[in-house]
Design an enzyme around this catalytic site. Structure first.
Site, PDB file in Angstrom:
ATOM      1  N   LYS A 139      54.701  21.621  61.232  1.00  0.00           N
ATOM      2  CA  LYS A 139      54.088  21.824  62.621  1.00  0.00           C
ATOM      3  C   LYS A 139      54.995  22.046  63.783  1.00  0.00           C
ATOM      4  CE  LYS A 139      50.576  20.393  65.958  1.00  0.00           C
ATOM      5  NZ  LYS A 139      49.455  19.620  66.122  1.00  0.00           N
ATOM      6  N   HIS A 283      49.725  48.331  25.385  1.00  0.00           N
ATOM      7  CA  HIS A 283      48.565  48.275  26.359  1.00  0.00           C
ATOM      8  C   HIS A 283      47.412  47.265  26.187  1.00  0.00           C
ATOM      9  CE1 HIS A 283      50.519  51.904  27.837  1.00  0.00           C
ATOM     10  NE2 HIS A 283      50.423  52.441  26.669  1.00  0.00           N
TER      11      HIS A 283
END
Length: 527
Positions: A139, A283
């Site tokens: 923070k 594929h």
């Protein structure tokens, strides 16, 4: 640039490299504060360290559960250097300001990963003060450098040496990594306790909690996604298990997004095969697959399934690749594959594959080691604005529970082919049809909007090999037209889930053509 030459607080569970880091900080004029085991570790390395208990005026209490939760610690981390009121408070209360916070957390994930951790042991490995210090430092990252991983130490020390401090961009990056660290930690705790302490919940609530959390660790950024204009990265589930994501690459260029998808699909096929098995993927659908008494023979039969489509394919194998298999791959004219994934590679096989003139450094070789299923059985697919989560379709099938729907019954040889075909069809995109013969794939119909079109395509792919082959369908036949096409192609047996309102018509068509047909009672859609 803010000079970082004042104070650091260190409290780590993983002590790798922390003494070296602390020594370098001292050389840069940084005063060290530390807790418990970390303090003892640093003092044993000959460093001058102030115990946090001397700073707070309170000893560590409750078996170390409480040691850093004090205003003298958190005030020193959270104080804003450009806020006069913060500065006056710190001065009045004699709170030292910390420029470095070096914290990593109790080993909760490592503890529960053993599988034998008791509830009390798991609870005692939940860190409280550590995440709080990390969050406070993150923070206040405008002024505080927060380190949560030994892998971060070297870069920060290099910057400290060259620049005299850490840059704002470095502190921002470390802030993001810090919040990721605590988020992953909390997610692991939530996941474990949700699994262990949800017996009193309904099944759906036990499997799908109100907020579903998971932890994915980035392994690498990829060259691109499905297409060259898309960015992509590979992540690994924190629950581990072994598989395509955690495999070791032994050779070849960087893998692409599409390679990774196909490798995962190939592995998903071969791990369900009991005999030495090989799957050839293109594929995300198998264009060839086979089992045989040896891996070399299975490989030859798998590539015979659709040699045209097999060019540039990805290959999965469920046995360690031996020299005979590697030699066959090397001697097959015109054969080129993108990648091979297997439990491992014999040294002789690896040498052969790495020195093939047509492959050399291009073919990717990946070793999974012994396959260990991942802890999670859930899968997630994103949709616009949300996600769909479901149980993975990974339950084993039970051929002994299949029913014969027709007057004709399959013999043992046909049953073996039907079992193999059913193992394959669940890995083909719906509507899915596979044709198999002597436990080798000879035709596939995938991803069609109409099931009868999938049958037609599979027949065309197989050609004359369809005669005597068995047909597997991932879902029921809505009409008997697919059975008529199968009969015309010479199909010898069919396996499908059953459950259509027109099952009677479908069965009647099979009976007319004397084709045995089994019902599995379970479908395997794969969209």
């Amino acid at each position: 640039m803010i000079p970082q030459s004042r104070k650091a607080i260190l409290s780590v569970s993983n002590k790798d490299g922390v003494a070296e880091l602390a020594e370098a900080l001292v050389r840069a004029g940084v005063e060290l504060f530390s807790t418990g085991g970390t303090s003892r570790h640093l003092k044993a390395a000959g460093l001058d360290v102030t115990d946090v208990s001397d700073l707070t005026g309170f000893p560590e209490i409750m078996d170390g559960r409480v040691k850093t939760l004090h205003p003298a610690v958190f005030g020193g981390i959270l104080c804003r250097r450009d806020n006069e009121q913060d500065q006056r408070s710190a001065t009045a209360l004699k709170i030292p300001l910390f420029d470095f916070v070096v914290v990593n957390l109790y080993p909760f994930r490592q503890t529960v990963a053993r599988g034998d951790a008791s509830l009390d042991e798991a609870i005692e490995n939940i860190d409280v003060g550590g995440p709080s210090m990390i969050r406070a430092a993150a923070k206040n990252h405008r002024w505080v450098t927060v380190l949560t991983d030994p892998a971060q130490y070297a870069a920060v020390l290099a910057e400290l040496q060259s620049e005299g401090g850490t840059t704002e961009s470095t502190r921002r990056r470390l802030m993001i990594e810090a919040f990721s660290h605590t988020a992953a930690y909390d997610a692991a705790i939530q996941a474990w306790f949700s699994q262990k302490m949800s017996d009193d919940l309904a099944e759906a609530d036990r499997i799908f909690p109100p907020a579903w959390t998971t932890t994915l660790e980035r392994i690498e950024t990829l060259r691109y996604g499905e297409n060259s204009h898309q960015l992509a990265a590979l992540y690994r589930n924190a629950s581990r298990g072994s598989g395509a994501a955690s495999s070791r690459q032994l050779n070849g260029k960087q893998l692409s997004y599409n390679n990774r998808l196909d490798l995962d699909a190939a592995l998903g096929i071969v791990i369900r095969l009991d005999q030495p098995g090989v799957a050839v993927l293109k594929h995300n659908n198998p264009c060839g697959a086979a089992v045989a008494e040896s891996l070399q023979l299975a490989t030859a039969r798998a590539f015979a399934g659709d040699p045209v489509s097999a060019f540039g394919s990805v290959v999965g194998m469920n046995r360690v690749v031996d020299a005979a298999t590697a030699q066959w791959l090397g001697e097959t004219a015109g054969l080129f594959v993108e990648a091979i994934i297997a439990p491992g590679f014999e040294p002789a096989a690896l040498k052969i594959l790495q020195t093939l003139p047509k492959w050399k450094n291009n073919v990717r070789l990946l070793a999974t080691g012994d396959f260990v299923p991942p802890v999670s059985t859930l899968e997630i697919r994103t949709i616009a604005g949300g996600a769909l989560v479901q149980h993975s379709d990974n339950l084993p099938d039970n051929p002994d529970g299949w029913t014969v729907a027709t007057e004709c019954r399959p013999d043992d040889a046909l049953r073996a082919d039907l079992k193999f075909g059913w193992a394959l069809v669940r890995s083909v995109k719906s509507n899915a049809i596979t044709l198999s013969r002597e436990c080798a794939l000879v035709g596939v119909g995938a991803g069609q909007m109409s099931r009868v079109d999938s049958v037609r395509i599979a027949n065309e792919k197989a050609g004359e090999r369809a005669r005597g082959a068995v047909l597997a369908s991932d879902a029921f036949f809505p009409f008997p037209d697919s059975i008529e096409l199968a009969a015309a192609a010479g199909i010898s047996a069919i396996v499908q889930p059953g459950g259509s309102v027109r099952d009677a018509d479908v069965i009647a068509a099979a009976n007319r053509h004397r084709i045995p047909m089994l019902f599995t009672g379970r479908r395997h859609f794969r969209h």
